[in-house]
Write a protein that holds these residues in place. Structure first.
Motif, mmCIF file in Angstrom:
data_model
loop_
_atom_site.group_PDB
_atom_site.id
_atom_site.type_symbol
_atom_site.label_atom_id
_atom_site.label_comp_id
_atom_site.label_asym_id
_atom_site.label_seq_id
_atom_site.Cartn_x
_atom_site.Cartn_y
_atom_site.Cartn_z
ATOM 1 N N ILE A 1 37.333 45.333 30.435
ATOM 2 C CA ILE A 1 37.446 44.245 31.379
ATOM 3 C C ILE A 1 38.894 43.855 31.714
ATOM 4 O O ILE A 1 39.518 43.816 32.816
ATOM 5 C CB ILE A 1 36.712 42.985 31.563
ATOM 6 N N GLU A 2 39.566 43.396 30.767
ATOM 7 C CA GLU A 2 40.903 42.648 30.609
ATOM 8 C C GLU A 2 41.812 43.750 30.917
ATOM 9 O O GLU A 2 43.019 43.468 31.541
ATOM 10 C CB GLU A 2 41.070 42.350 29.212
ATOM 11 N N ALA B 1 42.070 43.180 36.945
ATOM 12 C CA ALA B 1 42.448 41.894 36.031
ATOM 13 C C ALA B 1 43.751 41.431 36.357
ATOM 14 O O ALA B 1 44.829 42.338 36.314
ATOM 15 C CB ALA B 1 42.461 42.207 34.517
ATOM 16 N N GLU B 2 43.787 40.300 36.894
ATOM 17 C CA GLU B 2 45.088 39.583 37.282
ATOM 18 C C GLU B 2 45.471 38.446 36.266
ATOM 19 O O GLU B 2 44.687 38.109 35.451
ATOM 20 C CB GLU B 2 45.163 39.086 38.597
ATOM 21 N N LYS B 3 46.568 37.991 36.238
ATOM 22 C CA LYS B 3 47.021 36.896 35.309
ATOM 23 C C LYS B 3 46.343 35.555 35.550
ATOM 24 O O LYS B 3 45.837 35.033 34.502
ATOM 25 C CB LYS B 3 48.446 36.353 35.587
ATOM 26 N N TYR B 4 45.524 35.300 36.652
ATOM 27 C CA TYR B 4 45.002 34.122 36.670
ATOM 28 C C TYR B 4 43.540 34.415 37.171
ATOM 29 O O TYR B 4 42.946 33.350 37.657
ATOM 30 C CB TYR B 4 45.430 33.288 37.665
ATOM 31 N N GLY B 5 43.005 35.419 36.897
ATOM 32 C CA GLY B 5 41.493 35.892 37.301
ATOM 33 C C GLY B 5 41.197 37.371 37.708
ATOM 34 O O GLY B 5 42.211 38.175 37.186
ATOM 35 N N TYR B 6 40.483 37.509 38.453
ATOM 36 C CA TYR B 6 39.950 38.793 38.781
ATOM 37 C C TYR B 6 39.699 39.202 40.214
ATOM 38 O O TYR B 6 38.962 38.309 40.947
ATOM 39 C CB TYR B 6 38.587 39.340 38.061
#
Length: 510
Positions: free
Chosen positions: A168-169, A188-193
């Motif tokens: 997922i990451e 996956a983004e820096k601050y969430g999904y």
């Protein structure tokens, strides 16, 4: 590990039997749920795990998040209902390169599957980036089983939970996986999904819409970070940490707890709106809120991300008849929202057992047992009255929020799927046992049963044939008199007070 006889005809001998003298109708409903669930134990040669729990949706696909939630009632009869064992049908495809077998599809398969009657079709995992709930479900089942060898094998040899978290990451673009029907959409983004309605499980949710009404059935805003995605991934890290704690691995426990705390910090710094006192989805670029109030925000309580004060604010909305409460709580979309439907319209207001159960778990995490009990009684009564008053008399995929009926589907043309046990068995089974009757925690490792005994149910109350670890026990109370039969020693906590239970008959005043 105990011997299993999945699908055994004597399955009734292995299920616990609730005791609720004032409401015998709830036991009728309870048995109906188990009977339907038993009918969904499926045997297909060539599956990594067979028999397995079928989610009651269609014949050619298997679903991750349905299966995770089904395991949360199967845990009460582990010897005959293959709950966590069903996960092997996903683990082996996603991480060991195995194929699911080929079948001949029946005539009623949905058109979108591409299946044709009589034409061989390889079974598919429908969606790989469904909510990542394997670790939570494995932990909850481990507490009932008490099998350290299984946990060690899962953590150190198979490593599927860690692999799924890291997968997922790692997601940075849409991709297609062999053995999976739908492309992966989670990013996956820096601050969430970033995510998508179908993959999140909340199919036609209006979350992320621009304007007062959703102009599309599934808005799927490409710039939105989903509150449930980050909370569920945090929950996975938290549960992996707790599994390591069970086997005494302090280093890995701390490493995975650090991952959990990092997610928790992000959620509380970016997704909490202090003005509305609520968690929302956010824009990935501006971090502005998409102010659409849904049940998804309660994953912050399931994952113990909210502070006690924030949790209290969230519960106010669950109890608010103008938002997520009323005749029944846990509505999928607030009544105040322009896209809300009193008939449900799938995720536009319907009550869904998986998110209701996860929310009740959240209330219990914060010691809000009284609220959990009151709302679970309303929920069970809503389900039961639908069962009795609506024909066919069965258990449904989801429920209308303002009527004793199943919910309507996305198009409001038909009602949702019947005989859905499937995850809807969570209501008559797990919600009934854990929050209506109050047996909210069972831990086979510490040999403790915690019972928040309700004071608003008259007559005899309790549970018989409760099985955890090597213990089989009957617990019954009438007023302040309690009688416990057990095949071994454990601790029973009633409203927080411990009582030491010995082998044989135990009688005492509460």
């Amino acid at each position: 590990m105990k011997e299993h006889n999945f699908g055994a005809s004597n399955w009734r001998e292995f299920i616990p039997m609730p005791v609720c003298e004032e409401h015998p109708e709830y036991n009728e409903f309870y048995m109906k749920a188990w009977e339907l669930a038993y009918d969904h134990i499926k045997e297909i040669p060539g599956m990594p795990q067979t028999p397995y729990m079928d989610e009651a949706f269609c014949e050619t696909q298997v679903w991750i998040w349905d299966s995770c939630f089904m395991s949360l009632f199967c845990k009460y009869a582990r010897e005959v209902f293959p709950g966590v064992e069903t996960f092997n049908n996903f683990y082996e495809v996603l991480y060991n390169g195995k194929h699911l077998p080929t079948i001949l599809p029946p005539a009623n398969e949905p058109e979108w599957t591409g299946a044709e009657v009589g034409v061989p079709y390889e079974l598919k995992v429908h969606i790989a980036d469904n909510p990542p709930l394997f670790a939570w479900a494995e932990y909850e089942n481990a507490l009932m089983e008490g099998d350290l060898d299984y946990i060690k094998e899962l953590l150190y040899e198979r490593k599927f939970l860690q692999k799924h978290y890291e997968w997922i990451e790692s997601l940075r673009e849409n991709t297609t996986l062999r053995g999976v029907k739908e492309p992966v959409c989670l990013i996956a983004e820096k601050y969430g999904y970033k995510w998508e309605g179908g993959r999140s499980g909340m199919d036609n949710t209006p979350r992320g819409r621009i304007g007062e009404h959703a102009t599309m059935a599934r808005p799927n805003n490409p710039d939105m970070l989903w509150i449930d995605a980050i909370c569920q991934q945090a929950l996975s890290a938290q549960m992996i940490s707790k599994l390591y704690a069970l086997v005494g691995d302090k280093d890995n426990e701390e490493e995975w707890n650090k991952k959990y705390l990092e997610k928790k910090e992000i959620v509380n710094s970016l997704y909490w709106d202090d003005k509305d006192k609520f968690y929302y989805d956010i824009d990935c670029n501006t971090h502005e809120f998409y102010k659409i109030m849904t049940i998804a925000s309660y994953w912050t309580m399931t994952a113990e991300i909210a502070s006690k004060e924030q949790a209290q604010e969230l519960v106010k909305q669950l109890l608010n008849p103008d938002t997520l409460g009323g005749q029944v709580s846990f509505l999928s979309l607030s009544k105040s929202d322009n896209d809300y439907s009193a008939k449900g319209k799938y995720w536009r207001g319907s009550v869904w057992l998986p998110t209701a159960y996860a929310s009740l778990k959240g209330l219990a995490n914060y010691g809000m047992y009284s609220d959990a009990h009151k709302e679970s009684v309303k929920l069970l009564e809503h389900l039961y009255r639908t069962y009795k008053e609506y024909s066919p008399h069965t258990i449904w995929e989801c429920y209308a929020p303002e009527f004793y009926s199943p919910a309507t589907n996305e198009n409001e043309i038909r009602y949702v799927r019947p005989d859905f046990c499937g995850w809807s068995a969570l209501g008559p089974i797990s919600v009934y046992i854990e929050y209506v009757l109050g047996f909210h925690t069972v831990n086979a490792f510490t040999n403790v049963v915690e019972w928040e005994k309700p004071d608003d149910i008259n007559g005899k109350i309790g549970i018989k044939n409760l099985r955890f670890g090597d213990i089989v026990t009957d617990i019954e109370a009438v007023g302040e008199k309690c009688s416990v039969k057990s095949n071994g020693e454990y601790t029973l906590k009633i409203n927080g007070k411990p009582y030491e239970i010995h082998k044989g008959i135990n009688e005492f005043d509460i």
